[in-house]
Design a protein around this motif. Sequence first.
Motif, PDB file in Angstrom:
ATOM      1  N   CYS A 122      -3.477  13.420  -1.422  1.00  0.00           N
ATOM      2  CA  CYS A 122      -2.768  14.479  -0.701  1.00  0.00           C
ATOM      3  C   CYS A 122      -1.787  13.886   0.303  1.00  0.00           C
ATOM      4  O   CYS A 122      -2.078  12.883   0.955  1.00  0.00           O
ATOM      5  N   GLU A 123      -0.622  14.519   0.446  1.00  0.00           N
ATOM      6  CA  GLU A 123       0.416  14.001   1.337  1.00  0.00           C
ATOM      7  C   GLU A 123       0.520  14.792   2.645  1.00  0.00           C
ATOM      8  O   GLU A 123       1.511  14.712   3.354  1.00  0.00           O
ATOM      9  N   PHE A 144      -0.145  28.957  -2.191  1.00  0.00           N
ATOM     10  CA  PHE A 144       1.065  28.644  -1.427  1.00  0.00           C
ATOM     11  C   PHE A 144       0.766  27.569  -0.386  1.00  0.00           C
ATOM     12  O   PHE A 144       1.511  26.591  -0.238  1.00  0.00           O
ATOM     13  N   ARG A 145      -0.367  27.725   0.313  1.00  0.00           N
ATOM     14  CA  ARG A 145      -0.757  26.757   1.350  1.00  0.00           C
ATOM     15  C   ARG A 145      -1.058  25.389   0.747  1.00  0.00           C
ATOM     16  O   ARG A 145      -0.567  24.363   1.231  1.00  0.00           O
ATOM     17  N   VAL A 146      -1.881  25.360  -0.302  1.00  0.00           N
ATOM     18  CA  VAL A 146      -2.272  24.089  -0.915  1.00  0.00           C
ATOM     19  C   VAL A 146      -1.062  23.369  -1.502  1.00  0.00           C
ATOM     20  O   VAL A 146      -0.918  22.146  -1.352  1.00  0.00           O
ATOM     21  N   SER A 147      -0.185  24.101  -2.150  1.00  0.00           N
ATOM     22  CA  SER A 147       0.994  23.501  -2.766  1.00  0.00           C
ATOM     23  C   SER A 147       1.899  22.857  -1.738  1.00  0.00           C
ATOM     24  O   SER A 147       2.460  21.779  -1.975  1.00  0.00           O
ATOM     25  N   ASN A 148       2.039  23.501  -0.586  1.00  0.00           N
ATOM     26  CA  ASN A 148       2.901  22.952   0.471  1.00  0.00           C
ATOM     27  C   ASN A 148       2.205  21.838   1.245  1.00  0.00           C
ATOM     28  O   ASN A 148       2.833  20.818   1.537  1.00  0.00           O
ATOM     29  N   ARG A 149       0.940  22.005   1.574  1.00  0.00           N
ATOM     30  CA  ARG A 149       0.227  20.975   2.335  1.00  0.00           C
ATOM     31  C   ARG A 149       0.148  19.664   1.557  1.00  0.00           C
ATOM     32  O   ARG A 149       0.432  18.597   2.078  1.00  0.00           O
ATOM     33  N   THR A 150      -0.297  19.765   0.316  1.00  0.00           N
ATOM     34  CA  THR A 150      -0.492  18.549  -0.476  1.00  0.00           C
ATOM     35  C   THR A 150       0.835  17.947  -0.916  1.00  0.00           C
ATOM     36  O   THR A 150       0.910  16.776  -1.220  1.00  0.00           O
ATOM     37  N   ARG A 151       1.867  18.797  -0.970  1.00  0.00           N
ATOM     38  CA  ARG A 151       3.207  18.461  -1.489  1.00  0.00           C
ATOM     39  C   ARG A 151       3.215  18.408  -3.020  1.00  0.00           C
ATOM     40  O   ARG A 151       4.116  17.827  -3.629  1.00  0.00           O
ATOM     41  N   ILE A 152       2.219  19.058  -3.658  1.00  0.00           N
ATOM     42  CA  ILE A 152       2.229  19.168  -5.117  1.00  0.00           C
ATOM     43  C   ILE A 152       3.476  19.907  -5.572  1.00  0.00           C
ATOM     44  O   ILE A 152       4.148  19.524  -6.523  1.00  0.00           O
ATOM     45  N   ALA A 153       3.778  21.015  -4.847  1.00  0.00           N
ATOM     46  CA  ALA A 153       4.952  21.819  -5.199  1.00  0.00           C
ATOM     47  C   ALA A 153       5.415  22.570  -3.957  1.00  0.00           C
ATOM     48  O   ALA A 153       5.201  23.775  -3.834  1.00  0.00           O
ATOM     49  N   PRO A 154       6.045  21.875  -3.013  1.00  0.00           N
ATOM     50  CA  PRO A 154       6.472  22.536  -1.779  1.00  0.00           C
ATOM     51  C   PRO A 154       7.583  23.545  -2.030  1.00  0.00           C
ATOM     52  O   PRO A 154       8.443  23.344  -2.888  1.00  0.00           O
ATOM     53  N   MET A 184       6.145  14.195  -4.182  1.00  0.00           N
ATOM     54  CA  MET A 184       4.973  13.690  -4.900  1.00  0.00           C
ATOM     55  C   MET A 184       5.366  13.353  -6.336  1.00  0.00           C
ATOM     56  O   MET A 184       6.054  14.143  -7.001  1.00  0.00           O
ATOM     57  N   ASN A 185       4.919  12.186  -6.811  1.00  0.00           N
ATOM     58  CA  ASN A 185       5.301  11.775  -8.167  1.00  0.00           C
ATOM     59  C   ASN A 185       4.354  12.340  -9.230  1.00  0.00           C
ATOM     60  O   ASN A 185       3.271  12.837  -8.932  1.00  0.00           O
ATOM     61  N   ALA A 186       4.790  12.241 -10.477  1.00  0.00           N
ATOM     62  CA  ALA A 186       4.043  12.838 -11.593  1.00  0.00           C
ATOM     63  C   ALA A 186       2.666  12.212 -11.772  1.00  0.00           C
ATOM     64  O   ALA A 186       1.692  12.899 -12.103  1.00  0.00           O
ATOM     65  N   SER A 187       2.566  10.910 -11.532  1.00  0.00           N
ATOM     66  CA  SER A 187       1.290  10.219 -11.697  1.00  0.00           C
ATOM     67  C   SER A 187       0.251  10.752 -10.720  1.00  0.00           C
ATOM     68  O   SER A 187      -0.915  10.977 -11.078  1.00  0.00           O
TER      69      SER A 187
END
Length: 212
Positions: A203-204, A142-152, A1-4
């Motif tokens: 979300c990715e 942990f779940r949201v970060s990995n699902r969205t790919r904000i911070a896997p 996921m990019n910064a924008s």
Amino acid sequence: MNASKRHQIFSRLREQNPHPTTELEYSTPFELLIAVILSAQATDVGVNKATRKLFPVANTPESILALGLEKLKSYIRTIGLYNSKAENILKTCQQLIEHHNSSVPSTREALEALPGVGRKTANVVLNTAFGQPTMAVDTHIFRVSNRTRIAPGKNVLEVENKLVRFIPTEFLLDAHHWLILHGRYVCVARKPKCGACIIEDLCEYKDKTEEA
């Protein structure tokens, strides 16, 4: 996921909830510390039910210590792991009195030295009580970060480090609360409510649902 994309995500979360906070009920840093210790493997709702009875009776290290083990247990008996939590709370109260003038310390090292206080608990207290830009990664974050790919990441520390590094500075102080609330009510474990999600288009996650 990019910064924008990350910036857009947190902009929307902030617009929806400009002043997020914990759902644990507290009025002092000490009450927050006790509530967070109790919240391990328990719900905030369950903790609040117990502390609404406990805190009016005892909400300082001295007063909780004066209750003694069995009396303290009677107030928190409805919370999971209450036996070990009660013992840790009494030991923590003793240390706060002896080493910190009965005050909650505002450094990670000092907090993590207290019985029953791990990295996640320390991060919650540092962020919520002392306004430090820390990231307490629980199951929701942990779940949201990995699902969205904000911070896997493969573990909580990896996710924590990535979140602190990737989240734009202007959002970092409140990001902990936004992500927890998002995971608790929208990006839920079994079937995320993608149809009701304000960041669904950013979300990715590959297996999005129609749930609202």
